[in-house]
Scaffold this motif. Sequence first.
Motif, PDB file in Angstrom:
ATOM      1  N   VAL A 156       0.848  -1.194   0.000  1.00 46.62           N
ATOM      2  CA  VAL A 156       0.000   0.000   0.000  1.00 46.62           C
ATOM      3  C   VAL A 156       0.881   1.240   0.000  1.00 46.62           C
ATOM      4  CG1 VAL A 156      -1.652   1.357   1.362  1.00 46.62           C
ATOM      5  CG2 VAL A 156      -1.961  -1.121   1.113  1.00 46.62           C
ATOM      6  N   LEU A 157       1.912   1.234   0.830  1.00 49.58           N
ATOM      7  CA  LEU A 157       2.844   2.358   0.881  1.00 49.58           C
ATOM      8  C   LEU A 157       3.519   2.554  -0.462  1.00 49.58           C
ATOM      9  CD1 LEU A 157       4.381   4.521   2.516  1.00 49.58           C
ATOM     10  CD2 LEU A 157       6.016   2.735   3.159  1.00 49.58           C
ATOM     11  N   TRP A 158       3.970   1.463  -1.071  1.00 47.31           N
ATOM     12  CA  TRP A 158       4.645   1.570  -2.378  1.00 47.31           C
ATOM     13  C   TRP A 158       3.704   2.105  -3.445  1.00 47.31           C
ATOM     14  CZ3 TRP A 158       3.602  -0.861  -7.054  1.00 47.31           C
ATOM     15  CH2 TRP A 158       4.522  -0.589  -8.062  1.00 47.31           C
ATOM     16  N   HIS A 159       2.468   1.607  -3.483  1.00 48.54           N
ATOM     17  CA  HIS A 159       1.523   2.064  -4.507  1.00 48.54           C
ATOM     18  C   HIS A 159       1.186   3.537  -4.304  1.00 48.54           C
ATOM     19  CE1 HIS A 159      -1.417   1.710  -7.646  1.00 48.54           C
ATOM     20  NE2 HIS A 159      -2.424   2.036  -6.834  1.00 48.54           N
ATOM     21  N   ALA A 160       0.985   3.935  -3.046  1.00 49.20           N
ATOM     22  CA  ALA A 160       0.709   5.345  -2.770  1.00 49.20           C
ATOM     23  C   ALA A 160       1.886   6.220  -3.169  1.00 49.20           C
ATOM     24  CB  ALA A 160       0.388   5.534  -1.284  1.00 49.20           C
ATOM     25  N   ALA A 161       3.099   5.764  -2.871  1.00 51.03           N
ATOM     26  CA  ALA A 161       4.297   6.507  -3.271  1.00 51.03           C
ATOM     27  C   ALA A 161       4.358   6.650  -4.785  1.00 51.03           C
ATOM     28  CB  ALA A 161       5.548   5.799  -2.749  1.00 51.03           C
ATOM     29  N   THR A 162       3.993   5.585  -5.495  1.00 51.43           N
ATOM     30  CA  THR A 162       3.993   5.610  -6.961  1.00 51.43           C
ATOM     31  C   THR A 162       2.995   6.635  -7.483  1.00 51.43           C
ATOM     32  OG1 THR A 162       4.626   3.279  -7.051  1.00 51.43           O
ATOM     33  CG2 THR A 162       3.622   4.214  -9.034  1.00 51.43           C
ATOM     34  N   LEU A 163       1.785   6.607  -6.936  1.00 49.70           N
ATOM     35  CA  LEU A 163       0.769   7.558  -7.379  1.00 49.70           C
ATOM     36  C   LEU A 163       1.203   9.004  -7.132  1.00 49.70           C
ATOM     37  CD1 LEU A 163      -2.526   5.844  -6.141  1.00 49.70           C
ATOM     38  CD2 LEU A 163      -1.638   5.929  -8.460  1.00 49.70           C
ATOM     39  N   LEU A 164       1.703   9.261  -5.943  1.00 49.69           N
ATOM     40  CA  LEU A 164       2.046  10.638  -5.600  1.00 49.69           C
ATOM     41  C   LEU A 164       3.255  11.133  -6.371  1.00 49.69           C
ATOM     42  CD1 LEU A 164       1.318  10.348  -1.794  1.00 49.69           C
ATOM     43  CD2 LEU A 164       0.064  11.787  -3.429  1.00 49.69           C
ATOM     44  N   ARG A 165       4.201  10.237  -6.676  1.00 49.18           N
ATOM     45  CA  ARG A 165       5.359  10.693  -7.460  1.00 49.18           C
ATOM     46  C   ARG A 165       4.981  10.925  -8.920  1.00 49.18           C
ATOM     47  NH1 ARG A 165       8.850   7.669 -11.339  1.00 49.18           N
ATOM     48  NH2 ARG A 165      10.601   8.277 -10.043  1.00 49.18           N
ATOM     49  N   GLU A 166       4.039  10.144  -9.477  1.00 47.15           N
ATOM     50  CA  GLU A 166       3.611  10.382 -10.846  1.00 47.15           C
ATOM     51  C   GLU A 166       2.718  11.626 -10.913  1.00 47.15           C
ATOM     52  OE1 GLU A 166       5.197   9.151 -12.998  1.00 47.15           O
ATOM     53  OE2 GLU A 166       5.633   7.041 -12.694  1.00 47.15           O
ATOM     54  N   PHE A 167       1.947  11.882  -9.875  1.00 44.42           N
ATOM     55  CA  PHE A 167       1.188  13.125  -9.793  1.00 44.42           C
ATOM     56  C   PHE A 167       2.149  14.306  -9.830  1.00 44.42           C
ATOM     57  CE2 PHE A 167      -1.034  16.565  -7.643  1.00 44.42           C
ATOM     58  CZ  PHE A 167      -2.340  16.461  -8.102  1.00 44.42           C
TER      59      PHE A 167
END
Length: 293
Positions: A156-167
């Motif tokens: 969950v942490l990794w996916h959230a990090a991915t979303l926020l960095r692509e944002f």
Amino acid sequence: MPHDAPSPDNARTAWSVLEPVHLPVYFAPEARARYAAIGLEHRAMNYFASRSAAMGAVGPGTVAAAFYNFNPEAVRSVLPHAWSLAAPETVLAARNDVADQALRRILGEEAVGSEPIKEAAELARKAALAAADLPHGRPLFAGHAGLEWPGEPHMVLWHAATLLREFRGDGHTAALIDAGVTPMDALVSHAATGAVKFSFLRKSRGWSEEDMEAGVRGAVERGLVTTDEAGTLCLTDAGRTLRSHLEERTDVLSAEPYSAIGGRGCERLAELLKPFLEALKAEGLRPGPGTKR
């Protein structure tokens, strides 16, 4: 919703602690073996396919546009061929496996299920879900926002990090375009900051020496950079002003999702992840692809 509105500085703080969580998916030792197992042949193919797969089997033009400062010829050398070797959903499954395996190894089995990781994952998820309501003009982020959430806290942490960095990355591209900064100007001026080696940026983005030399001449002509007696790239005053503006504008464009957790939530996220950053950074993972600088 928290009453303490996040500042652009909060957005940068959150990005600085989340980015190391995301990076293993490209550069950890687990990546090459796992992608090879599905037929992806080399690092460039792994990178372009794994990062763009959330958008589907898109063509090289779309990927080059979204990634901004990569040589379009480098993208065309691996796409759409990669999709004939592994469908996007296969690539995404492999990417999740890489993230899972790498984070378990780097952080340790005890840490991935620990209370700090669980709390950090929940904070990051809240911000990422808020970002999902703001997809407009952010194609790479929107593709990732449409993926299913994993279940385990470290994922969950990794996916959230991915979303926020692509944002953030899509916002950075908008800032570059608004400022009239070409892909090559972005690369050359980034190299001139001294934060990343010129040679690494050239190779990782797929440009030839001739291409980069022409890019340097263009940036010199536009007054962004100069070279010293040793031939080292240096930012001019105008170049420093431009880079500062780009970073500040990117922070502003990245801040809104963090309203879901507030400034104190951003600070708490940094506090929770700080003990794990040393292990992540000790991997020596390069922060190049994806920063769009």
